[in-house]
Structure formats: C-alpha cells, structure tokens
Scaffold this motif. Structure first.
Motif, PDB file in Angstrom:
ATOM      1  N   ASN A   1       0.854  -1.193   0.000  1.00 36.56           N
ATOM      2  CA  ASN A   1       0.000   0.000   0.000  1.00 36.56           C
ATOM      3  C   ASN A   1       0.894   1.248   0.000  1.00 36.56           C
ATOM      4  N   GLU A   2       2.075   1.102  -0.605  1.00 37.80           N
ATOM      5  CA  GLU A   2       3.120   2.121  -0.508  1.00 37.80           C
ATOM      6  C   GLU A   2       2.766   3.448  -1.164  1.00 37.80           C
ATOM      7  N   PHE A   3       1.951   3.435  -2.210  1.00 34.19           N
ATOM      8  CA  PHE A   3       1.672   4.672  -2.941  1.00 34.19           C
ATOM      9  C   PHE A   3       0.273   5.214  -2.658  1.00 34.19           C
ATOM     10  N   SER A   4      -0.335   4.764  -1.595  1.00 32.45           N
ATOM     11  CA  SER A   4      -1.687   5.202  -1.269  1.00 32.45           C
ATOM     12  C   SER A   4      -1.700   6.079  -0.029  1.00 32.45           C
ATOM     13  N   ALA A   5      -2.680   6.966   0.024  1.00 36.90           N
ATOM     14  CA  ALA A   5      -2.772   7.916   1.143  1.00 36.90           C
ATOM     15  C   ALA A   5      -3.699   7.431   2.245  1.00 36.90           C
ATOM     16  N   GLU A   6      -4.438   6.338   2.012  1.00 38.62           N
ATOM     17  CA  GLU A   6      -5.361   5.803   3.011  1.00 38.62           C
ATOM     18  C   GLU A   6      -5.086   4.318   3.215  1.00 38.62           C
ATOM     19  N   PRO A   7      -5.541   3.766   4.340  1.00 38.61           N
ATOM     20  CA  PRO A   7      -5.361   2.319   4.562  1.00 38.61           C
ATOM     21  C   PRO A   7      -6.179   1.506   3.567  1.00 38.61           C
ATOM     22  N   VAL A   8      -5.765   0.246   3.390  1.00 34.17           N
ATOM     23  CA  VAL A   8      -6.558  -0.686   2.591  1.00 34.17           C
ATOM     24  C   VAL A   8      -6.927  -1.867   3.479  1.00 34.17           C
ATOM     25  N   GLU A   9      -8.219  -2.133   3.564  1.00 38.04           N
ATOM     26  CA  GLU A   9      -8.746  -3.227   4.382  1.00 38.04           C
ATOM     27  C   GLU A   9      -8.938  -4.453   3.505  1.00 38.04           C
ATOM     28  N   ILE A  10      -8.338  -5.560   3.900  1.00 33.43           N
ATOM     29  CA  ILE A  10      -8.437  -6.798   3.141  1.00 33.43           C
ATOM     30  C   ILE A  10      -9.050  -7.872   4.033  1.00 33.43           C
ATOM     31  N   LYS A  11     -10.166  -8.446   3.581  1.00 30.93           N
ATOM     32  CA  LYS A  11     -10.868  -9.465   4.359  1.00 30.93           C
ATOM     33  C   LYS A  11     -10.228 -10.839   4.215  1.00 30.93           C
ATOM     34  N   ALA A  12      -9.715 -11.123   3.026  1.00 32.25           N
ATOM     35  CA  ALA A  12      -9.120 -12.438   2.795  1.00 32.25           C
ATOM     36  C   ALA A  12      -8.304 -12.407   1.512  1.00 32.25           C
ATOM     37  N   VAL A  13      -7.324 -13.287   1.440  1.00 30.38           N
ATOM     38  CA  VAL A  13      -6.541 -13.507   0.222  1.00 30.38           C
ATOM     39  C   VAL A  13      -6.375 -15.012   0.070  1.00 30.38           C
ATOM     40  N   TYR A  14      -6.716 -15.540  -1.101  1.00 34.01           N
ATOM     41  CA  TYR A  14      -6.436 -16.952  -1.334  1.00 34.01           C
ATOM     42  C   TYR A  14      -5.822 -17.155  -2.718  1.00 34.01           C
ATOM     43  N   ILE A  15      -5.001 -18.189  -2.813  1.00 34.83           N
ATOM     44  CA  ILE A  15      -4.314 -18.505  -4.059  1.00 34.83           C
ATOM     45  C   ILE A  15      -4.815 -19.841  -4.581  1.00 34.83           C
ATOM     46  N   ALA A  16      -4.624 -20.066  -5.878  1.00 37.60           N
ATOM     47  CA  ALA A  16      -5.021 -21.328  -6.500  1.00 37.60           C
ATOM     48  C   ALA A  16      -4.355 -21.419  -7.860  1.00 37.60           C
TER      49      ALA A  16
ATOM     50  N   ARG B   1       1.003 -20.678 -13.870  1.00 34.32           N
ATOM     51  CA  ARG B   1       0.160 -19.518 -13.664  1.00 34.32           C
ATOM     52  C   ARG B   1      -0.563 -19.670 -12.339  1.00 34.32           C
ATOM     53  N   LEU B   2      -0.445 -18.636 -11.505  1.00 35.47           N
ATOM     54  CA  LEU B   2      -1.027 -18.657 -10.161  1.00 35.47           C
ATOM     55  C   LEU B   2      -2.095 -17.583 -10.053  1.00 35.47           C
ATOM     56  N   SER B   3      -3.254 -17.964  -9.564  1.00 36.69           N
ATOM     57  CA  SER B   3      -4.346 -17.011  -9.324  1.00 36.69           C
ATOM     58  C   SER B   3      -4.262 -16.504  -7.889  1.00 36.69           C
ATOM     59  N   ILE B   4      -4.396 -15.175  -7.728  1.00 39.40           N
ATOM     60  CA  ILE B   4      -4.397 -14.541  -6.404  1.00 39.40           C
ATOM     61  C   ILE B   4      -5.680 -13.732  -6.291  1.00 39.40           C
ATOM     62  N   THR B   5      -6.558 -14.137  -5.376  1.00 33.57           N
ATOM     63  CA  THR B   5      -7.832 -13.443  -5.187  1.00 33.57           C
ATOM     64  C   THR B   5      -7.754 -12.614  -3.915  1.00 33.57           C
ATOM     65  N   VAL B   6      -7.902 -11.301  -4.074  1.00 33.70           N
ATOM     66  CA  VAL B   6      -7.857 -10.366  -2.948  1.00 33.70           C
ATOM     67  C   VAL B   6      -9.277  -9.874  -2.700  1.00 33.70           C
ATOM     68  N   CYS B   7      -9.789 -10.133  -1.503  1.00 35.59           N
ATOM     69  CA  CYS B   7     -11.143  -9.720  -1.130  1.00 35.59           C
ATOM     70  C   CYS B   7     -11.048  -8.470  -0.251  1.00 35.59           C
ATOM     71  N   TYR B   8     -11.521  -7.344  -0.768  1.00 37.13           N
ATOM     72  CA  TYR B   8     -11.381  -6.063  -0.081  1.00 37.13           C
ATOM     73  C   TYR B   8     -12.560  -5.803   0.852  1.00 37.13           C
TER      74      TYR B   8
END
Length: 413
Positions: free
Chosen positions: A90-105, A151-158
């Motif tokens: 979140n290096e280039f952002s001015a506000e926090p980022v809330e992430i509920k979950a991250v999963y890979i597959a 190829r790896l899938s990364i799902t970010v749930c905000y």
C-alpha cells in the motif's frame, strides 16, 4: 559488614562453580550459532515480482471502486517450491486498505481456478489484514505445491475501506477480474469488470534452497508493451523459460514510460532502485536495460548521455555494495521510424551503447541493439521484430529472451 560477607560468599560460589558456568556459556553459544545456521538455511528467493506504482484515476476500476469487491489476479512464477509467502503493498496510497481475505489457487482459463488447490493466506495468523498508507505486509509462510513457470491465481477480497488511489502495477499484460462482495472459492466468480492491472500484489518468495534470482530493471520494453495479453511472452518470461532447468527466479521490474534519471512515468530508476531492486530476495544478477525514454524525451542530448552513464555507474555500485554478484548492462534498441527519432537522439543512443559495451562497469553486456537492428538500416528495428518501430513484438521478445538467457548462462557457470 553483613553485606560485604554476602558478596564474598557469592564470589566464592562463582569460583567453585566456574566449570559449570563455562559449560553453560559454551552451550548457550552453540545454540545461538545453530539458530543463525537455521535462519541462513531458510533464506528466500523471489519467484515473481512487479514494480509498485501510484494509480491514477484512469487505471482504477471504471465501473466500481475496490470497496467490498474481490479482485482475481493472475501471475506466472519462475521457480517452484512446496511453500511460499506473498507481499502486498500500500506504498503509494494515502489511506489504509482493508483486506478481508486472500487466497491462491492454480489458474485455469479466464478467471477460473482449480478449486482443489485453493489455499487461504494468513497474516500474523489471521485472514484479515489492514495495510497502512506507505506500508507493505508479508503473508505467513504457507504450504503450496507451486510448480515452475505455472500460472497462479491470487484473489484479494477487499473490505469497505480502500484508498482513493490504489497501489498497483499498470502494465500487467494480464487480465484481472472484479466481482462484487467477497468471492467464495467454491462458487462461480461473477465478473463485474475486467481490466489489465495488478492491485496491491508485489512479490512472491520461495525458500531459496541454494537458488538465486535475476532482477531486470527496465521500461515498457521489459514491462511487455507489444506482447500478447495473457500469454506471458515478455522477454523476461522467455528468458525464464530458457533458464528453467537452472532454476533461476526471474523478476521483471519494468515500468512502462519509466526513465532512469528524471521525468517519465512513475518514479525514475534512480529513485525506485532501492525498493524495486535491492528490496528483492536472493538476487544474484541484475540486468539494467533502460534509457530509451530518457533519450527519446531529451532536449539536450549531450547532457542526457552524461547523466545516463553516471546513473548506470551509480546503480552498478549500489548493487554490488548490496551483495549482488553480477551487474549486466543491456544496449538500447533502435527507434528510427518512431516519433522520438531525430539525429541528436540517435547519436545519443549510439554513444550510450558504445559506452555500455566498453566501460569497465558491467560484468557482461547483452547487446540487444545488435540483436534487433536491421542490417540494412542499423538505426531501425528489424521489421519482423516490431510493429511500431519502438517496442518489439512477440517474435522480437522471443529472440531477446533466448539471447539474454545465453549471456546469463555464460556468466553464471
């Protein structure tokens, strides 16, 4: 008087038991050494990385915000492992980022995934994580059967709280898929918007096990402008394929429109070098292939030549001081036929390339200029290698990647 007597008794006890304390000290020292050895054996090497950038309005989702959405993103790694860790930025952002979950597959076609391989990542033991402005986080180490070149899938749930301007990489050359709400891995992913950017994901590391990484500092030619979306045919991708038996991590830190010294898009190489190159894990070799944008936008060619060559020396010195063993220079490819071409810019390109070939700065040279130029008109790319006379096409990138692998193989025997 009693206090002095107690001190004398204590000293006598210490002297009588000196052998025990000496043994204890040696035992404690051995534990410390064993701990250091265990830590060294658990070093990391990058298998995938991208350069983080500030995200302007044009590169944010256009039909929704990231708030309360899930973004499924696809990357291709270089080396495999039985475990991994993921960095979010979140290096280039001015506000926090809330992430509920991250999963890979394991990624399949489009946004589909192999559901049997789904693995939720944790952050300090929790699925949820909030990344403060200007910060990064690493996931906990997770077991995963990561195959080389897969190829790896990364799902970010905000969650609800997301920055106005995310931290992203604009030139993913890979489609990301957005759905509303928290996407459950066992249900179909209902895509709301598609776009070709990566959000918040920046690095994947695996235990080194003696393997090393190659980091590539570059601009849009390294980032993959002119490649085929979702086919992973940038020249570093081709190099990774050619070097796969030798198990090198290949880290593409190219940014489209990026300059070395100043100007251009995103932070110039001199500014982002510590984060994007020195911040990678297990890097043994650095390839510097950048300068086209500095020359193409220059109004003072002689000054640009001086600035570029000084910058190359600075970056090479910093890399070696940080423990990078090999620093490789790559010559700048021709751009006659493109709008940036004029006699002053061409002279600057040739002077810089001559310096790269002859200066006692690099451990090796990848002569992309010689490889890609038209023998009948050396100021122009071969027609079979380019569609716009500046960037290369898939055929050109394949030639570059295979050639670069040959040079790397020679210096890393």
């Amino acid at each position: 008087m009693l206090q002095c007597k107690n001190i004398l008794l204590f000293l006598q006890y210490i002297l009588k038991n000196m052998r025990f304390y000496r043994f204890f000290f040696l035992f404690l020292s051995s534990l410390i050494v064993m701990g250091v050895g265990a830590q060294s054996a658990n070093e990391w090497t990058g298998t995938w990385a991208t350069a983080a950038e500030f995200t302007g309005p044009g590169d944010m989702p256009q039909t929704t915000s990231l708030s309360n959405t899930s973004v499924r993103q696809v990357v291709r790694v270089s080396i495999g492992s039985k475990s991994l860790r993921l960095q979010l930025s979140n290096e280039f952002s001015a506000e926090p980022v809330e992430i509920k979950a991250v999963y890979i597959a394991d990624a399949k076609d489009s946004c589909d995934i192999d559901r049997k391989t789904v693995t939720y990542l944790k952050f300090a033991g929790q699925r949820q994580v909030t990344i403060e402005p200007g910060k990064t986080v690493w996931s906990d180490v997770m077991k995963y059967n990561l195959r080389p070149l897969q190829r790896l899938s990364i799902t970010v749930c905000y969650g609800a709280q997301v920055p106005v301007n995310a931290t992203s990489h604009r030139g993913s050359r890979t489609t990301s898929f957005i759905c509303k709400g928290e996407a459950k891995p066992q249900k179909a992913f209902q895509t709301y918007e598609n776009l070709d950017h990566w959000y918040n994901i920046t690095k994947i590391d695996v235990p080194s096990e003696g393997r090393k990484a190659i980091a590539v500092l570059g601009n849009s030619i390294t980032d993959g402008r002119g490649t085929t979306t979702n086919l992973q045919n940038r020249w570093p991708d081709i190099m990774a394929e050619a070097l796969s038996e030798r198990q090198y991590g290949v880290l593409n830190l190219g940014i489209g429109g990026n300059c070395v010294v100043a100007g251009g898009l995103s932070q110039p190489a001199l500014v982002r070098f510590d984060r994007d190159i020195l911040g990678q894990s297990g890097v043994e070799t650095l390839i510097i292939f950048q300068g086209t944008n500095d020359i193409g936008t220059s109004r003072h060619a002689e000054q640009t030549v001086r600035q570029l060559t000084e910058a190359y020396k600075t970056l090479a010195t910093k890399a070696r001081e940080a423990g990078i063993r090999y620093v490789v220079g790559a010559t700048i490819t021709p751009f006659k036929g493109n709008g940036w071409y004029n006699p002053f810019h061409e002279t600057a390109r040739q002077v810089v390339n001559d310096w790269i070939r002859k200066a006692d700065v690099f451990d090796a040279v990848i002569d992309f200029d010689q490889l890609s130029r038209d023998p009948a008109d050396p100021e122009r790319l071969q027609q079979k290698y380019s569609d716009d006379w500046l960037h290369l096409n898939p055929a050109g990138y394949r030639a570059m990647g295979e050639y670069a692998a040959e040079i790397i193989s020679k210096i890393n025997k």
